[in-house]
Structures are given as structure tokens and as C-alpha cells.
Write an enzyme that holds these catalytic residues in place. Sequence first.
Site, PDB file in Angstrom:
ATOM      1  N   LEU A 119       0.882  -1.228   0.053  1.00 53.39           N
ATOM      2  CA  LEU A 119       0.075   0.053  -0.027  1.00 53.39           C
ATOM      3  C   LEU A 119       0.848   1.222  -0.136  1.00 53.39           C
ATOM      4  O   LEU A 119       0.366   2.287  -0.603  1.00 53.39           O
ATOM      5  CB  LEU A 119      -0.972  -0.105   1.214  1.00 53.39           C
ATOM      6  CG  LEU A 119      -1.965  -1.219   1.311  1.00 53.39           C
ATOM      7  CD1 LEU A 119      -2.851  -1.013   2.460  1.00 53.39           C
ATOM      8  CD2 LEU A 119      -2.927  -0.791   0.072  1.00 53.39           C
TER       9      LEU A 119
ATOM     10  N   GLY B 214       7.487   4.040   3.758  1.00 55.04           N
ATOM     11  CA  GLY B 214       7.871   5.283   4.367  1.00 55.04           C
ATOM     12  C   GLY B 214       8.981   4.985   4.863  1.00 55.04           C
ATOM     13  O   GLY B 214       9.935   4.110   4.904  1.00 55.04           O
ATOM     14  N   GLY B 215       9.844   6.091   5.700  1.00 60.60           N
ATOM     15  CA  GLY B 215      10.965   5.887   6.492  1.00 60.60           C
ATOM     16  C   GLY B 215      10.973   5.076   7.823  1.00 60.60           C
ATOM     17  O   GLY B 215      11.949   4.458   8.277  1.00 60.60           O
ATOM     18  N   PHE B 216       9.518   4.926   8.047  1.00 62.97           N
ATOM     19  CA  PHE B 216       9.420   3.894   9.552  1.00 62.97           C
ATOM     20  C   PHE B 216       8.951   2.381   8.815  1.00 62.97           C
ATOM     21  O   PHE B 216       8.483   1.629   9.774  1.00 62.97           O
ATOM     22  CB  PHE B 216       8.763   4.598  10.177  1.00 62.97           C
ATOM     23  CG  PHE B 216       9.317   5.922  10.627  1.00 62.97           C
ATOM     24  CD1 PHE B 216      10.170   5.904  11.697  1.00 62.97           C
ATOM     25  CD2 PHE B 216       8.739   7.217  10.352  1.00 62.97           C
ATOM     26  CE1 PHE B 216      10.872   7.117  12.101  1.00 62.97           C
ATOM     27  CE2 PHE B 216       9.033   8.295  10.656  1.00 62.97           C
ATOM     28  CZ  PHE B 216      10.307   8.294  11.706  1.00 62.97           C
ATOM     29  N   GLY B 217       8.824   2.161   7.694  1.00 61.51           N
ATOM     30  CA  GLY B 217       8.186   0.660   7.261  1.00 61.51           C
ATOM     31  C   GLY B 217       7.429   0.596   6.064  1.00 61.51           C
ATOM     32  O   GLY B 217       7.232   1.841   5.468  1.00 61.51           O
TER      33      GLY B 217
ATOM     34  N   VAL C 212       3.739  -0.799   4.273  1.00 62.59           N
ATOM     35  CA  VAL C 212       2.500  -1.273   4.863  1.00 62.59           C
ATOM     36  C   VAL C 212       1.850  -2.048   3.505  1.00 62.59           C
ATOM     37  O   VAL C 212       1.948  -1.578   2.367  1.00 62.59           O
ATOM     38  CB  VAL C 212       1.618   0.052   5.140  1.00 62.59           C
ATOM     39  CG1 VAL C 212       0.112  -0.310   5.391  1.00 62.59           C
ATOM     40  CG2 VAL C 212       2.413   0.939   6.021  1.00 62.59           C
TER      41      VAL C 212
ATOM     42  N   LYS D 137       1.680  -3.019   8.945  1.00 64.22           N
ATOM     43  CA  LYS D 137       2.947  -2.258   8.818  1.00 64.22           C
ATOM     44  C   LYS D 137       4.106  -3.247   9.354  1.00 64.22           C
ATOM     45  O   LYS D 137       4.243  -3.684  10.461  1.00 64.22           O
ATOM     46  CB  LYS D 137       2.861  -1.001   9.591  1.00 64.22           C
ATOM     47  CG  LYS D 137       4.096  -0.116   9.493  1.00 64.22           C
ATOM     48  CD  LYS D 137       3.756   1.324   9.906  1.00 64.22           C
ATOM     49  CE  LYS D 137       4.866   2.262   9.638  1.00 64.22           C
ATOM     50  NZ  LYS D 137       4.994   3.666   9.992  1.00 64.22           N
TER      51      LYS D 137
ATOM     52  N   ASP E 198       3.490  12.045  15.088  1.00 64.34           N
ATOM     53  CA  ASP E 198       3.770  11.695  13.634  1.00 64.34           C
ATOM     54  C   ASP E 198       2.494  12.278  12.850  1.00 64.34           C
ATOM     55  O   ASP E 198       2.004  11.828  11.895  1.00 64.34           O
ATOM     56  CB  ASP E 198       4.110  10.293  13.233  1.00 64.34           C
ATOM     57  CG  ASP E 198       4.941  10.622  11.888  1.00 64.34           C
ATOM     58  OD1 ASP E 198       5.207  11.444  11.434  1.00 64.34           O
ATOM     59  OD2 ASP E 198       5.151   9.457  11.354  1.00 64.34           O
TER      60      ASP E 198
END
Length: 662
Positions: free
Chosen positions: A342, A345-348, A350, A365, A461
Site C-alpha cells: 500500500l 516510508g521511512g518507518f516501514g 504497509v 505495517k 507523527d
Amino acid sequence: MMTKMALSTLLLLDSMVLPILTAAAREVIHPPCRQTCDTGMPAKQNLTYPFGFSPGCPIQLNCTEDGDALIGEFPVQSASPEIVTITIETKCNRPFRSINQLYGRNYVPKGMNSILLNNCTQSYPCDVPNTQVIQARFQSLCEASNKTNSTMSCYSEQMNKNNAWFLNRTRLSALDCKYFLSSLSSEDLNNVSVSVGTQLLQLAWWVNGDECECSQDADYIQLSGLPYGGRNGFRCKCRDGFLGDGFLAGIGCGEVCQHILLFAKSSSNRVKEKKLKVLTIVLPLMVLCVVSMLIFGVVYVVRRKRKFAEVLEDWERDYGPHRFKYKDLYIATKGFQDQELLGAGGFGRVYKGILPTSNVEIAVKRVSHESRQGMREFVAEIISIGRLRHRNLVSLLGYCRRKGELFLVYDYMPNGSLDKYLYNQPKVTLKWMQRFRVIKGVASGLPYLHEGWQQVVIHRDIKASNILLDAELNGRLGDFGLARLHDHGTDPQTTRVAGTVGYLAPEHTRTGKATRSTDVFAFGAFLLEVACGRRPIEHGDTADVILVDWVFSCWNKGDILEARDPKLESDFVGEEMELVLKLGLMCSHFNPLIRPSMRQVLQYLEGDLLMPELLSSSISSSGLTFAHHEGFNDLSVSCPSSTSKAVTDLTSVAESLLSGGR
């Protein structure tokens, strides 16, 4: 260790068993050369070895559903100990490449044949009696069917000159013809009264090997100078008084009176031999095959268990209802394939998924956990957040922990994230009514996090990409992977700085403390982002543009509505737009004491509380500019036709360091 030994044993058995199984299957299940079609019915033509319909036949033929034997696409009329006669039906538009089917590994067209061609660029002499009569016949046929002029050509080897016994494919191809029309066959071109057979072609055939393959009552006929390099071949022919094909691999030769009995006896012996081979070879091999399959099954189960293995620690047993099995998430996302992705990003990353047990759509995620708090404390916060319930928050259903990776499971939002509609889909523009409803929805969820739950939840965030839209385009705040909790009445703990550039409050970057006021700052950037359709920081060729400074310069100029998203055109409510823009500036102030609480923000948006009349001088540009400039260099902004006073205000950064903002 056991897995490696089992796997190596399986590979060894496969290397030994498979070649034997293959050979036995060909020998026992299928005869070396089968004279029956794939349907089991015998061919209409009386065919014997080496002709047949299985891979073990030196000359393998095709078979129609009606039982007609074919060489390529051409029907076989008959086969004799020397030649095979086939039918070449006249076709005006048959491609020339079809002629390649007449040249096989063990057969070629004999030199007494003549090939009729159409639309050739070159010509070649042809010794066919009454050529003009034949040409007129076929030419008129093609012209009648094609309605165009056609030029028929004829090719033969001129046996009385070249003494060639087969048609040369190289010279035939050199004529550069477009169509293969038909063929003629004659026994003796030197005989004036010869009868020419139309639409017929004779193939000479042979077998590669030696004389040991002929039966004792057959003559070994050696052939030399064959095509494909002048190699040698042979044929077997039963002597006078004997019948059969003459080959040991076939039915051999037998006396005329004994031929039928000999054939029946050989058939009976073959059946007995097959039964014996089944008992002595195939049965043990089948046992070995079953053992191999059992070993393979054990290896598969062990490797599958290791693949989905999870370590469940004692402290996780209390979180049982919120812990998902990795196997279920793997199946739900189809192995975390890119087709189910989907976003990233910088944190994982999805992924979309459907739980196999309940068919519920979820969003998973996948992140690598690097929290300094430790996994136990981090999961404890995730489970606490999972108990949040608000109509404008994306529900965190649970988690999965495996080999240093953390999987957070959320409700699936069918319309994706808000930023997709602001930036990535210019043809799908959210109307102002829809945007304002999303803003109020997110604003109603934040007071619940900050004040209305048993603990204070700091999201850390808030941004457009973390606002998800449900089926009715209602906004829901999601992605609590960076959220932090603390008890009411206590100060938040210092943590590492986390969030997205452009939404980070200046005090958070200095102290590392995430507070309710830092969430308000991010929400202010979000308000301007939705109203203006621009990111908080946009990188340009010469300088970067900071959104809050640009909006302030438009306000200072006296036309704050000029900062609105141009894609909205005139489809907006002026009072609501002005309220959102001014509220965004107030929430983005450098001084956290000047920022309103989220409860006040919601009251302003709902009209329950009148926003104080603010002048541009009451919020200095320096108080806004410093908030976004801290940690960044060479940033500049401008508003179309902005006044010189706005430019002067934007350069007063040094003064704000002393005043802390007015």
C-alpha cells in the site's frame, strides 16, 4: 542437522532413482515404438517399424482424431520398405516455410519429385512433362481464389543431368518463393509416356545404426551419401518368402504361413515380459519413490515450521488477544508480495491483507524495531494504544513480533491516505467541504488522545500521509508506531527525536521531549498543508519554500486567502478557509505557550468558541520562521506580490532569539 541429512539423502535417491524410473517407464509402460495413435486406436494406414507415434520411433508421425497418419501437416498415403507417399493438397496461400516439414532426421523428398511454388523472385529449370498444361491449371486455380495475378514456378533436380536422388533444400530456398503450392511425382522422367501423379510426393527414408538391428531373415541395405553431411544409414528388407518389417525392434521377418502365428506369439511374449519387469523393476522403484516422498514431506514440514517459528516470551502471554501469528499475516498478505504493498516510508512498509480465518481486511505495517526502550516496553505501549477507541482514529488491532521485526496490524482504510488526494491524484481533488470535515475529524480525535483517555498519548507523527480515509472519506488518524504514553499529571520522558521534517516543533528537536504542544505544532502544519495543497517544506532549484512563512507573508500582505489551494478555484467558504489558515499559523508558533490546546482548536473549528481577532503583528514572522528554520540553511519564501514589509519581517530571525516571539 537432521534437515540437512534428510535433504542430502533425498537428493541422492533422486539422482539414482529418477533415471531408472524414466527408462523403466519408457520400456514397460510404453513400447519402444508404438504403431497406435495416442487415442489407442490403430492408424488407418498399415504402418510398421520404424514408423510409429511414440518418441521411441526412428520416424515419428502425427495422428489425427480420425486415425490418419501425418508427416507434419501432410497426410500419409502409404509406407513401403523404401518410400513413404504423402499427399500435398493444392493450397495457393500455403507459406513456403511449410516445406521444412518434408525434411526430417530420417527422411527427405526424393529427386523424382517436382515442387510447385508461387510468387518466386528466382527461377530454376524443371523437367516435368506437359509443364505448360500443369502450370495453366494451377495458375488459373490460384488466380480465381486470390483475384490477383500469380506466377507459378516449378523446381526439380533434373535427374538426367545431376543424377540427384533427393531434392536439395538449399537450392530450393534460394528461389525466394512466398508460397508452397503443391507437388508432382513421377517414376521415370526419361520415359515420354510416364504418368505424372499430381498432389503427391515421395519421401526416401532410412534408419541410423548398423546391420545388427536387422533380423536374421532380412537383408541389410546400406545407404551412403545421405543429406546432412553425407552420413550413412540403412534399411532392413525381408527376403523372399518372408513377411514383416525386417527389424529386430519391430516384428522381424517370418515365413508367410507362420507370419500371423509369429506375430501373435511375439505379442504374448511381450505381455509376459512387461509383467515380469513390473514386478522386478517398477515395484521396488515405486517403493523407493514413496520413501523419497515421505522424506521430502518431513523436510518440508520442518522447514515450514522454522519459516513461521515465533519466540513467545512469558511477558507476552498477557497480550494474547492482541498478538497475531506470523503465519496468519504471511498468508493474509500473500507472503508480503509487492502486489499487496500500500505504501512505504521511512518507518516501514504497509501491506494490504485479508485474515484467513475471518476474511477481515487489514493493513500490516512491517518495521525493524530499533527502540532504545526495549522491545518489552515498546510492545506494552502498542498494546495500550490498541485499547483506544474513537471514530476518528484508525484502530490498532494488535502486533506480531518475529526475529527483530515488528508487525503492526490496523484496520484497512479503502480510500488510502489523504496526501494521495492532495498531491498524487490531480484529477481527483477533494472539495473544501470534504477537506474541512477531515480537519474537524482529526481535531476531534486528538483531544481524546491528550485528555480523554486513561493516559496521555502523544502521537508524534501527525501529517497528511498518516490521515487515512474510510469508505465515506471521513478522516482517521493512524500509524501509532511512534506514539508515546505517560500518566496524567506527569512529565513526558526524554526520548530520541522522531517524526517528519516540517512537522517537528523546535523545542522537541532541542530537548527530545514529545508533548501535547508538539502534537499541536504538527497539527498546525497539517492545517496549512490541507488548506494550501502544499507540503510544509518544498525544495526548489535555488531555495526551499517553507509553507508557514509563505502563508504568513500573504497574511501580512492583507490577503491570506491568496494562500489557498489553487485547485479549489472558487469552491470554498471564505470564513472557514481564513479560520483554518490563521489557526494553522497560531498552532505553528515558535513559543509553545502561545499555541492553543487541541480542545481549544476543536472549539474554534466547531464554532463553539470565537477565535480572537489576531493581527499579523501579534504573531511575528520571526516567531514562525525560526520554528521551521532551526536546523536548516538557505531557506527562503515569497508570496506573490508580497510587500517589502513582509520581507523585512521575515529577516528578523536574530531578534526572535532574544524576544522568544511576541
